[in-house]
Design a protein around this motif. Structure first.
Motif, PDB file in Angstrom:
ATOM      1  N   VAL A   1       7.994  88.491  38.788  1.00  0.00           N
ATOM      2  CA  VAL A   1       9.046  89.176  39.663  1.00  0.00           C
ATOM      3  C   VAL A   1       8.782  90.827  39.731  1.00  0.00           C
ATOM      4  O   VAL A   1       8.527  91.437  38.684  1.00  0.00           O
ATOM      5  CB  VAL A   1      10.577  88.861  39.239  1.00  0.00           C
ATOM      6  CG1 VAL A   1      11.385  89.890  40.297  1.00  0.00           C
ATOM      7  CG2 VAL A   1      10.786  87.422  39.330  1.00  0.00           C
ATOM      8  N   LYS A   2       8.868  91.304  40.966  1.00  0.00           N
ATOM      9  CA  LYS A   2       8.764  92.698  41.079  1.00  0.00           C
ATOM     10  C   LYS A   2       9.535  93.187  42.246  1.00  0.00           C
ATOM     11  O   LYS A   2       9.718  92.543  43.120  1.00  0.00           O
ATOM     12  CB  LYS A   2       7.235  93.141  41.506  1.00  0.00           C
ATOM     13  CG  LYS A   2       6.846  94.636  41.590  1.00  0.00           C
ATOM     14  CD  LYS A   2       5.491  94.844  41.889  1.00  0.00           C
ATOM     15  CE  LYS A   2       5.298  96.463  42.197  1.00  0.00           C
ATOM     16  NZ  LYS A   2       3.949  96.791  42.656  1.00  0.00           N
ATOM     17  N   ASP A   3      10.549  94.504  41.730  1.00  0.00           N
ATOM     18  CA  ASP A   3      11.290  95.021  42.680  1.00  0.00           C
ATOM     19  C   ASP A   3      12.397  93.782  43.468  1.00  0.00           C
ATOM     20  O   ASP A   3      12.664  93.749  44.261  1.00  0.00           O
ATOM     21  CB  ASP A   3      10.621  95.613  43.916  1.00  0.00           C
ATOM     22  CG  ASP A   3       9.744  96.726  43.710  1.00  0.00           C
ATOM     23  OD1 ASP A   3      10.109  97.418  42.524  1.00  0.00           O
ATOM     24  OD2 ASP A   3       8.825  96.990  44.178  1.00  0.00           O
ATOM     25  N   GLY A   4      12.588  93.024  42.282  1.00  0.00           N
ATOM     26  CA  GLY A   4      13.819  91.719  42.662  1.00  0.00           C
ATOM     27  C   GLY A   4      13.128  90.711  43.469  1.00  0.00           C
ATOM     28  O   GLY A   4      14.097  89.904  43.708  1.00  0.00           O
ATOM     29  N   LEU A   5      11.971  90.712  43.795  1.00  0.00           N
ATOM     30  CA  LEU A   5      11.184  89.326  44.497  1.00  0.00           C
ATOM     31  C   LEU A   5      10.308  88.670  43.797  1.00  0.00           C
ATOM     32  O   LEU A   5       9.407  89.587  42.988  1.00  0.00           O
ATOM     33  CB  LEU A   5      10.767  89.939  45.820  1.00  0.00           C
ATOM     34  CG  LEU A   5      11.863  90.665  46.803  1.00  0.00           C
ATOM     35  CD1 LEU A   5      10.987  91.230  47.970  1.00  0.00           C
ATOM     36  CD2 LEU A   5      12.698  89.374  47.325  1.00  0.00           C
ATOM     37  N   ILE A   6      10.022  87.351  43.996  1.00  0.00           N
ATOM     38  CA  ILE A   6       8.970  86.804  43.408  1.00  0.00           C
ATOM     39  C   ILE A   6       7.718  87.128  44.067  1.00  0.00           C
ATOM     40  O   ILE A   6       7.449  87.145  45.196  1.00  0.00           O
ATOM     41  CB  ILE A   6       9.324  85.216  43.458  1.00  0.00           C
ATOM     42  CG1 ILE A   6      10.588  84.899  42.746  1.00  0.00           C
ATOM     43  CG2 ILE A   6       8.092  84.437  42.945  1.00  0.00           C
ATOM     44  CD1 ILE A   6      10.974  83.582  43.089  1.00  0.00           C
ATOM     45  N   VAL A   7       6.716  87.757  43.273  1.00  0.00           N
ATOM     46  CA  VAL A   7       5.541  87.771  43.850  1.00  0.00           C
ATOM     47  C   VAL A   7       4.476  87.256  43.250  1.00  0.00           C
ATOM     48  O   VAL A   7       3.497  86.822  44.112  1.00  0.00           O
ATOM     49  CB  VAL A   7       5.186  89.278  43.302  1.00  0.00           C
ATOM     50  CG1 VAL A   7       5.944  90.563  43.977  1.00  0.00           C
ATOM     51  CG2 VAL A   7       4.837  89.511  41.559  1.00  0.00           C
ATOM     52  N   GLU A   8       4.639  85.973  42.468  1.00  0.00           N
ATOM     53  CA  GLU A   8       3.637  85.072  41.882  1.00  0.00           C
ATOM     54  C   GLU A   8       4.369  83.964  41.221  1.00  0.00           C
ATOM     55  O   GLU A   8       5.254  84.051  40.382  1.00  0.00           O
ATOM     56  CB  GLU A   8       2.637  85.772  40.886  1.00  0.00           C
ATOM     57  CG  GLU A   8       1.645  84.834  40.833  1.00  0.00           C
ATOM     58  CD  GLU A   8       0.622  85.249  39.534  1.00  0.00           C
ATOM     59  OE1 GLU A   8      -0.455  84.697  39.353  1.00  0.00           O
ATOM     60  OE2 GLU A   8       0.753  86.388  39.159  1.00  0.00           O
ATOM     61  N   GLN A   9       4.271  82.933  41.809  1.00  0.00           N
ATOM     62  CA  GLN A   9       4.887  81.697  41.146  1.00  0.00           C
ATOM     63  C   GLN A   9       3.849  80.269  41.254  1.00  0.00           C
ATOM     64  O   GLN A   9       3.132  80.119  42.249  1.00  0.00           O
ATOM     65  CB  GLN A   9       6.107  80.988  42.068  1.00  0.00           C
ATOM     66  CG  GLN A   9       6.639  79.906  41.169  1.00  0.00           C
ATOM     67  CD  GLN A   9       8.177  79.985  41.740  1.00  0.00           C
ATOM     68  OE1 GLN A   9       8.935  80.921  42.029  1.00  0.00           O
ATOM     69  NE2 GLN A   9       8.413  78.662  42.041  1.00  0.00           N
TER      70      GLN A   9
END
Length: 128
Positions: free
Chosen positions: A103-111
Motif C-alpha cells: 500500500v502507498k498513500d492509502g491505496l493498493i499499488v501491488e497485490q
C-alpha cells in the motif's frame, strides 16, 4: 493493525459485496497478479477482470476464513483466506488464498494472490 493491513481487510470484506469497493482501494497504476493465471496492470484492467468475474462466474462470494496480518514493513500486509462461492448455474466453488499486498498513500499499488489453480480451473469449466 497497520494501515496496509486495514486496507487489505477492507479489500477482502468489500469483495463479498461485489467488485466496486475493491476497485476503489486500488491505485491507478496497480499491479495485480493471480499467480499462475493473470497479470493485470492498472486499475481499469483490474476493473474489467473483476466485473467479468462477477457477471459471468460469481453469483455470491463469501469468506469462510479471513485472517489479515501486519508485517514489519508498514506498507505490506498478508491475508490467509478461504472462500465459498456460489457460481452462476448453481455450482459451488471453494478455494484457499494467500494474499500479499503493498500500500502507498492509502491505496493498493501491488497485490499478489496465491490460490489452488486446479480448483479455479475446474470451477471455470463448470460454467462452459
Amino acid at each position: 493493525m497497520t494501515t496496509a493491513a486495514a486496507i487489505l481487510r477492507k479489500f477482502c470484506t468489500e469483495i463479498e459485496k461485489g467488485p466496486q469497493g475493491c476497485i476503489d482501494l486500488m491505485a491507478p497504476d496497480v499491479s495485480y497478479t493471480l499467480i499462475g493465471f493473470q497479470q493485470l496492470n492498472g486499475k481499469e484492467e483490474v476493473r474489467a477482470a473483476f466485473e467479468m468475474s462477477f457477471q459471468k462466474m460469481f453469483k455470491k462470494f463469501k469468506w469462510t476464513r479471513l485472517d489479515v496480518y501486519s508485517t514489519n514493513d508498514e506498507s505490506v500486509a498478508i491475508a490467509r483466506n478461504s472462500s465459498e462461492v456460489e457460481l452462476w448455474g448453481g455450482h459451488e466453488y471453494r478455494n484457499e488464498y494467500l494474499i500479499w499486498c503493498r500500500v502507498k498513500d492509502g491505496l493498493i499499488v501491488e497485490q499478489n494472490e496465491f490460490l489452488d489453480g486446479g480448483k479455479a480451473t475446474a470451477a471455470m469449466a463448470l460454467l462452459q
